[in-house]
Structure formats: structure tokens, C-alpha cells
Design an enzyme around this catalytic site. Structure first.
Site, PDB file in Angstrom:
ATOM      1  N   ASP A 176       0.810  -1.222   0.000  1.00 32.81           N
ATOM      2  CA  ASP A 176       0.000   0.000   0.000  1.00 32.81           C
ATOM      3  C   ASP A 176       0.842   1.270   0.000  1.00 32.81           C
ATOM      4  O   ASP A 176       0.428   2.306   0.531  1.00 32.81           O
ATOM      5  CB  ASP A 176      -0.962   0.022   1.209  1.00 32.81           C
ATOM      6  N   LYS A 224       2.268   2.213  -5.186  1.00 28.45           N
ATOM      7  CA  LYS A 224       2.976   1.774  -6.407  1.00 28.45           C
ATOM      8  C   LYS A 224       2.160   2.072  -7.663  1.00 28.45           C
ATOM      9  O   LYS A 224       2.701   2.498  -8.670  1.00 28.45           O
ATOM     10  CB  LYS A 224       3.258   0.259  -6.346  1.00 28.45           C
ATOM     11  N   GLN A 232       2.251  -5.789  -3.355  1.00 24.28           N
ATOM     12  CA  GLN A 232       2.530  -5.873  -1.910  1.00 24.28           C
ATOM     13  C   GLN A 232       3.839  -5.131  -1.589  1.00 24.28           C
ATOM     14  O   GLN A 232       4.194  -4.237  -2.330  1.00 24.28           O
ATOM     15  CB  GLN A 232       2.592  -7.325  -1.433  1.00 24.28           C
ATOM     16  N   GLY A 252      -4.260  -4.138  -4.510  1.00 25.99           N
ATOM     17  CA  GLY A 252      -5.213  -3.127  -4.971  1.00 25.99           C
ATOM     18  C   GLY A 252      -4.411  -1.889  -5.311  1.00 25.99           C
ATOM     19  O   GLY A 252      -4.008  -1.164  -4.421  1.00 25.99           O
ATOM     20  N   HIS A 253      -4.116  -1.707  -6.583  1.00 27.05           N
ATOM     21  CA  HIS A 253      -3.299  -0.564  -6.989  1.00 27.05           C
ATOM     22  C   HIS A 253      -4.216   0.585  -7.412  1.00 27.05           C
ATOM     23  O   HIS A 253      -4.918   0.497  -8.412  1.00 27.05           O
ATOM     24  CB  HIS A 253      -2.340  -0.980  -8.112  1.00 27.05           C
TER      25      HIS A 253
HETATM   26  P1  IMP Z   1      -2.582 -12.756   1.511  1.00 28.50           P
HETATM   27  O1  IMP Z   1      -1.480 -12.502   0.574  1.00 28.50           O
HETATM   28  O2  IMP Z   1      -3.912 -12.260   1.013  1.00 28.50           O
HETATM   29  O3  IMP Z   1      -2.673 -14.173   1.980  1.00 28.50           O
HETATM   30  O4  IMP Z   1      -2.297 -11.899   2.842  1.00 28.50           O
HETATM   31  C1  IMP Z   1      -1.141 -12.109   3.634  1.00 28.50           C
HETATM   32  C2  IMP Z   1      -0.748 -10.831   4.351  1.00 28.50           C
HETATM   33  O5  IMP Z   1      -0.322  -9.872   3.389  1.00 28.50           O
HETATM   34  C3  IMP Z   1      -1.891 -10.182   5.125  1.00 28.50           C
HETATM   35  O6  IMP Z   1      -1.345  -9.521   6.255  1.00 28.50           O
HETATM   36  C4  IMP Z   1      -2.420  -9.150   4.152  1.00 28.50           C
HETATM   37  O7  IMP Z   1      -3.061  -8.078   4.795  1.00 28.50           O
HETATM   38  C5  IMP Z   1      -1.128  -8.710   3.480  1.00 28.50           C
HETATM   39  N1  IMP Z   1      -1.349  -8.240   2.108  1.00 28.50           N
HETATM   40  C6  IMP Z   1      -1.601  -8.982   1.015  1.00 28.50           C
HETATM   41  N2  IMP Z   1      -1.716  -8.201  -0.067  1.00 28.50           N
HETATM   42  C7  IMP Z   1      -1.533  -6.947   0.343  1.00 28.50           C
HETATM   43  C8  IMP Z   1      -1.507  -5.687  -0.327  1.00 28.50           C
HETATM   44  O8  IMP Z   1      -1.651  -5.574  -1.546  1.00 28.50           O
HETATM   45  N3  IMP Z   1      -1.281  -4.602   0.458  1.00 28.50           N
HETATM   46  C9  IMP Z   1      -1.058  -4.704   1.794  1.00 28.50           C
HETATM   47  N4  IMP Z   1      -1.065  -5.842   2.458  1.00 28.50           N
HETATM   48  C10 IMP Z   1      -1.301  -6.968   1.743  1.00 28.50           C
END
Ligand code: IMP
Length: 423
Positions: free
Chosen positions: A13, A16, A224, A40-41
Site C-alpha cells: 500500500d 505503487k 505488496q 489493490g493498486h
Molecule cells: P494474503 O497474501 O492475502 O494471503 O495476505 C497475507 C498478508 O499480506 C496479510 O497480512 C495481508 O493483509 C497482506 N497483504 C496482502 N496483499 C496486500 C496488499 O496488496 N497490500 C497490503 N497488504 C497486503
């Protein structure tokens, strides 16, 4: 010919999407290399706000190609809704968006497995976005996955059935109450597969090798953040892919010696969504103000992000792992109005002062050591030049650059494309 790489240096977040969008006009190809619809970009331009999940952030610009690389995991259902959401922009997606045959598919049962696994973890849950990311990457590395290229093969439905049956057994094994109607989910899935088929599938490593030979410029787009990397992040509170620079090589088939600039994006403070260690988290008013002013709510899940001060120990670590050559500081405007700003420059760890991320970060064993800065009151959102920034912010920037030894080239002072100051 150039291959550059852009990635997040914190827990995701960082903004990017906005920076890819700002830089896109310089590149022929934008290629996303890992993650899936957990991302979510957010892009804002001409008064429009748009969130992309799997589609690269270059999609709105003319004359470029957007590639979804082999390292990405695609949920056809989410992807379909993303495509539908783009309809109003009249983009020629068929010629602008191409997908690696080697990208893995997220099945409806992967999402269910994600939910079952998180529920079974109870208090130790990761805080996953529940988009099926972890089970899909598990099937990839476990050599059970189904790839985009399988859609073109005659036995696609058999492969699907075999894997979905196995998943159902696994869901039952978790022994947690997960309600679902699989036939309904499958109907939606196979309809979305038909939409996916309308786009071109490629061998992205070959495509990108040819593009390089032809002198095309490529920007690799990460999702991420580095501290969510499955190897180097705050494990196990991470995502399931390599979000760091190496992920661009494995997620696209680009050789490491071809990558030139590594753009590292960070927020002027820090946020984290989901569970896991966050040494500089602020549980008081300051954290609340950052969340409110910075509108720190997840663009995918709507969850409130945890907020805190900039952590230079973590930032230096991310810069080192990624070989960052240029920094971009986002959301500088959110810090306007704080009387005092804090930056973490070390940790008190078990009675010692350390300047690296220890193996085990827990609230009780890591206390940040802060350097304080005088804040500024001025609203930055209308500023367009580096010279016009308040002196206190310039001091803040200079301090960070000295500490991390990498220049900050862009300072973002608002969500819109136009609110981007080049230094
Ligand atoms: P997952 O990848 O959805 O399984 O989530 C694993 C961890 O990564 C969790 O703490 C999510 O909140 C975090 N996470 C996954 N994708 C994002 C992102 O795009 N932005 C911020 N945190 C993320």
C-alpha cells in the site's frame, strides 16, 4: 533498451499504482511479476479513482503493452470483474493486455481453503485478504497447480475436477464451518474462464526476451511490499510470493543482469494491514490522524490499516535486499500538521541497540529508538516544485537520504497524477 523495476519497500500500500501510472509513458511494456488480486493498486487521474487488482497499472496509457507474468496468480472471476470495470474507459484490451501461459489460476476452492486455513489458525491468523493466494502458491510449489495455458488444453476440465475434489477433502480436514455452494462458484468460474480466453496468452519470457532485443523498454511492477516477502518479510505474517527484486526475475523470466534502475516506493510514515510485527506502530492519536488524513483503509478489503512512524531500520533492510537505486516518497502531505515527527533509527533489542531486523520481532523484545523532527503546518497538496516544499520537510528528506544512502527522486503530495514532485 532498458528494464527497470518498481516495488514497495514496506508492508504494501505504498502507492505503487500511482507511480507506475506516472512513469508509464516512458515504457513500452509494463509487466506485473507476482501476487494476485490481494493487491489493490489505486490510480487517480482526471477526477477518476480506479483500483486495479491483477492488471498492470500501465493499462490507462496509450501505446503500451501490459503483461501479467508467470509469477502472478489469477482469479478469473476477479479478473472478469476487473475487465468489466474497465469497459467505460474504452481501452483496446485485446491488444494492450496479454497473459503468461505459466501464470497459475486461483480456483474457487483455493479461496475456500484460504478461509478454512485462516479460521483454523484462530488468534494466530495471518490476516489474509482471503483471495486464495496462499493455497494457489502452495499448489504451484507442490506441483499440483493449474496454469493459464492449461485452459487451451483438452483435459482442462478433468484437471480442474481432480484438483477441486482434492481441495474439498482438504477443506473437510480443517474441520471448521465454511459454508459454500460449489456448483454456483464453479458456474461463475467457468464463465469467467470464457472471458479470459478472449485475451492472448503468451510465453512471457520469450516475449520479453524478444522485446529486449528489439530495444523496447520494460517496467516490472511489483505488488505488496518487501516486508511481506515470503523469504525476507516478517514471516509467517507475509504473503506467499517473492515481492522483492528477485521476484521480477522468476516472475517474468528476466535475467538479473538486465535490470537497471530499481525504484523503491515508501510512505513518509508506515502502515500495515493484517497481523504481524510492526515496531513503530502508533496506538495513540498520531496513528489515528495518519489513518484519517491518509485515508488508510484497504482498497481490497476496506480494513483499517495500522499506522505508525517511518522505520528506517526496516527501510534500509528493504533497500539492501532489493538493490534500490532511486527512492520515491509517498503521502508526504499526510504529515502536514504534526508538531513533531519521529523516525526510527534503531531498536532496543534484549538490552542491546541494534540496527537490523532481528529474526524474531515481538512487541516485548523490540522498542524503537526515535529521532525527532520539527513538523510543518503548510498544506502540500497544491505544491508542484521541490523548492516550494517547507524547510522542515526538506530536512526530513535530507535526513532519510543520508541514512539510507539512496536519493529520493519523487515526492508525492496527493493521490492525483499531477500531485507528484520530481526532485
Ligand atoms: P494474503 O497474501 O492475502 O494471503 O495476505 C497475507 C498478508 O499480506 C496479510 O497480512 C495481508 O493483509 C497482506 N497483504 C496482502 N496483499 C496486500 C496488499 O496488496 N497490500 C497490503 N497488504 C497486503
Amino acid at each position: 533498451m532498458t528494464v527497470d523495476l518498481l516495488l514497495g519497500l514496506q508492508w504494501g500500500d505504498e502507492g505503487k499504482g500511482k507511480i507506475v501510472d506516472v512513469l508509464t509513458s516512458k515504457y513500452d511494456i509494463i509487466a506485473r511479476f507476482q501476487g494476485g488480486p490481494n493487491a489493490g493498486h489505486t490510480l487517480e487521474f482526471d477526477g477518476i479513482k480506479h483500483v486495479l487488482r491483477t492488471i498492470p497499472s500501465g493499462i490507462f496509457h496509450k501505446n503500451n503493452i501490459n503483461i501479467i507474468g508467470n509469477g502472478v496468480v489469477i482469479d478469473p472471476v476477479v479478473f472478469k470483474s476487473e475487465i468489466d470495470g474497465l469497459a467505460k474507459f474504452n481501452l483496446d484490451l485485446k491488444s494492450k493486455l496479454i497473459i503468461s501461459r505459466k501464470a497459475h489460476l486461483i480456483l474457487p476452492t483455493h479461496r475456500l481453503l484460504d478461509a478454512a486455513s485462516e479460521t483454523a489458525k484462530g488468534k494466530a491468523k495471518i490476516g489474509s485478504t482471503l483471495k486464495g493466494i496462499s493455497p494457489t502458491y502452495m499448489d504451484k510449489t507442490g506441483r499440483n497447480g493449474i496454469r493459464v495455458g492449461d485452459i487451451e488444453l483438452a483435459d482442462f476440465k478433468d484437471k480442474y475436477r481432480a484438483l477441486a475434489n482434492k481441495h474439498e477433502e482438504m477443506i473437510a480436514f480443517y474441520d471448521v464451518a465454511i459454508q459454500y455452494n460449489l456448483p454456483e462458484l464453479e458456474k461463475e468460474f467457468f464463465e469467467a474462464i470464457e472471458d479470459l480466453r478472449k485475451l492472448d496468452f503468451i510465453d512471457s519470457e520469450e516475449y520479453l526476451a524478444k522485446a529486449q532485443k528489439e530495444g523496447k523498454s520494460i517496467l516490472c511492477e511489483g505488488a505488496q511490499g518487501s516486508l511481506l516477502d515470503v523469504d525476507f518479510g516478517t514471516y509467517p505474517f507475509v504473503t506467499s510470493s517473492n515481492t522483492t527484486a528477485a521476484g521480477a526475475c522468476t516472475g517474468l523470466g528476466i535475467a538479473p543482469n538486465k535490470i537497471k534502475e530499481v525504484f523503491g516506493i515508501f510512505k513518509a510514515y508506515t502502515t500495515r494491514v493484517g497481523s504481524g510485527p510492526f515496531p513503530t506502530e502508533d496506538f495513540g492519536d498520531d496513528g489515528d490522524v495518519m489513518a484519517k488524513v491518509g485515508n488508510e483503509f484497504g482498497s481490497v478489503t476496506g480494513r483499517k490499516r495500522r499506522c505508525g512512524w517511518l522505520d528506517l531500520v526496516a527501510l534500509k533492510y528493504a533497500i539492501q535486499i532489493n538493490g534500490v537505486t532511486q527512492l520515491m516518497m509517498m503521502k508526504g502531505d499526510v504529515l502536514s500538521g504534526f508538531e513533531t515527527l519521529k523516525v526510527c533509527t534503531g531498536y532496543n533489542y534484549k538490552g542491546e541497540v541494534i540496527h537490523h531486523l532481528p529474526f524474531n520481532i515481538e512487541e516485548e523484545n523490540v522498542t524503537p529508538i526515535y529521532t525527532e523532527f520539527k513538523g510543518w503546518a503548510q498544506d502540500l497538496t497544491g505544491l508542484t516544485t521541490f523548492e516550494s516544499l517547507p524547510k522542515e520537510l526538506k530536512d526530513y528528506i535530507e535526513f532519510i537520504e543520508k541514512e539510507v544512502e539512496v536519493p529520493i527522486k519523487i515526492i508525492s503530495v496527493g493521490p492525483d497524477r499531477k500531485q507528484t514532485i520530481m526532485k
